[in-house]
Design an enzyme around this catalytic site. Structure first.
Site, mmCIF file in Angstrom:
data_model
loop_
_atom_site.group_PDB
_atom_site.id
_atom_site.type_symbol
_atom_site.label_atom_id
_atom_site.label_comp_id
_atom_site.label_asym_id
_atom_site.label_seq_id
_atom_site.Cartn_x
_atom_site.Cartn_y
_atom_site.Cartn_z
ATOM 1 N N CYS A 56 0.833 -1.198 0.000
ATOM 2 C CA CYS A 56 0.000 0.000 0.000
ATOM 3 C C CYS A 56 0.870 1.252 0.000
ATOM 4 C CB CYS A 56 -0.917 -0.012 1.221
ATOM 5 S SG CYS A 56 -1.867 1.508 1.437
ATOM 6 N N ASP B 269 0.103 -6.172 -0.379
ATOM 7 C CA ASP B 269 -0.997 -6.484 -1.292
ATOM 8 C C ASP B 269 -0.565 -7.687 -2.125
ATOM 9 O OD1 ASP B 269 -2.554 -4.244 -0.497
ATOM 10 O OD2 ASP B 269 -1.413 -2.952 -1.843
#
Length: 282
Positions: A190, A197
């Site tokens: 992120c 992620d």
């Protein structure tokens, strides 16, 4: 770190900050992030983008009250057009959806229209929303990316910092090939919180053959890279187009869900049609 990580356009985001959860409808919770933040450094101009595509969102935690106060639940499918001024910041999207929880709506279509209106306003672009009852999706099989998986290579990797160096001279021969390559090793972070992620990526192209080892090393170099999902996909598309110069190119990533949402961006310069069935990690 991305060159725009400290941009003033990100300063007002609730992402990475303590927030109160509201359970009555509040459209102001939605927050957009200008797509120009990552497109400008890549030399991508809104009036001359080398791709088309959408950001596909799946909403797994969507609930509201009907007119009599009985809770309703649905799975939502949202597609945001690539031409929108903003992308939707995911934590704000989650907070916004939570605000439906104790709000009464007359019918399902009112919910759909509300979502469509608010998301379109925030993104400043075209958006479509579909709501599905649970029995419409029960028994739906787990999907998979068609193509050749490039992950099972006996190679040594010791660099996890993003670089395009691996794509230098990554094509060989003059023969034009058409193939689809898949990796489940995509991991980025992120832009704001640096939380991981996890995603799977499908790359479909027509052109000189791309060296699979170099491509995998390039994808693994995202492991310490901080950008939003949509930005990573556009960066990958742009880098492959720049260094490998395929005639046709499509890049599609499906990320694991967080906060009841998964984000699945795709970009293409051909007639690519993405499969929207969730993958095994979703």
């Amino acid at each position: 770190m991305s060159s725009y990580a400290n941009h003033q356009a990100l300063a007002g985001l609730t992402l990475g900050k303590s927030t109160d959860y509201r359970d009555t409808y509040d459209a102001s919770l939605l927050q957009g992030v200008p797509r120009s933040l990552n497109r400008d450094p890549l030399g991508l101009k809104a009036d001359n983008l080398p791709f088309h595509g959408t950001d596909i969102w799946t909403l797994y935690e969507l609930s509201w009250l009907n007119a009599k106060g009985l809770p309703q639940v649905a799975v939502g499918h949202v597609e945001l057009d690539y031409t929108s001024v903003n992308l939707i910041e995911s934590k704000s999207f989650k907070l916004y959806l939570n605000s439906f929880n104790q709000t009464r709506f007359n019918n399902w279509d009112e919910v759909r229209q509300t979502l469509e209106r608010d998301l379109s306003t925030c993104a400043q672009g075209k958006i479509s929303v579909a709501l599905y009852r649970l029995d419409e999706l029960e028994g739906q099989p787990i999907g998979h990316f068609n193509g050749t998986c490039i992950d099972d290579q006996d190679i040594t990797i010791d660099n996890y910092e993003f670089t395009t160096d691996y794509l230098e001279n990554a094509t060989s021969g003059e023969k034009v090939v058409e193939e689809t390559l898949v990796s489940h090793l995509l991991k980025s972070n992120c832009l704001i919180t640096h939380q991981p992620d996890w995603g799977s990526i499908q790359i479909q192209y027509r052109g000189r053959q791309i060296d699979r080892e170099k491509l995998l090393r390039y994808l693994v170099s995202f492991r310490h890279h901080n950008e939003f999902h949509e930005q990573c996909v556009e960066r990958i598309f742009n880098d492959l187009l720049r260094f490998c110069q395929p005639e046709k190119l499509s890049v599609y990533a499906r990320y694991t869900r967080r906060g009841g949402l998964d984000i699945n961006p795709w970009r293409s310069n051909s007639d690519f049609v993405p499969s929207t069935t969730r993958l095994v990690r979703q």
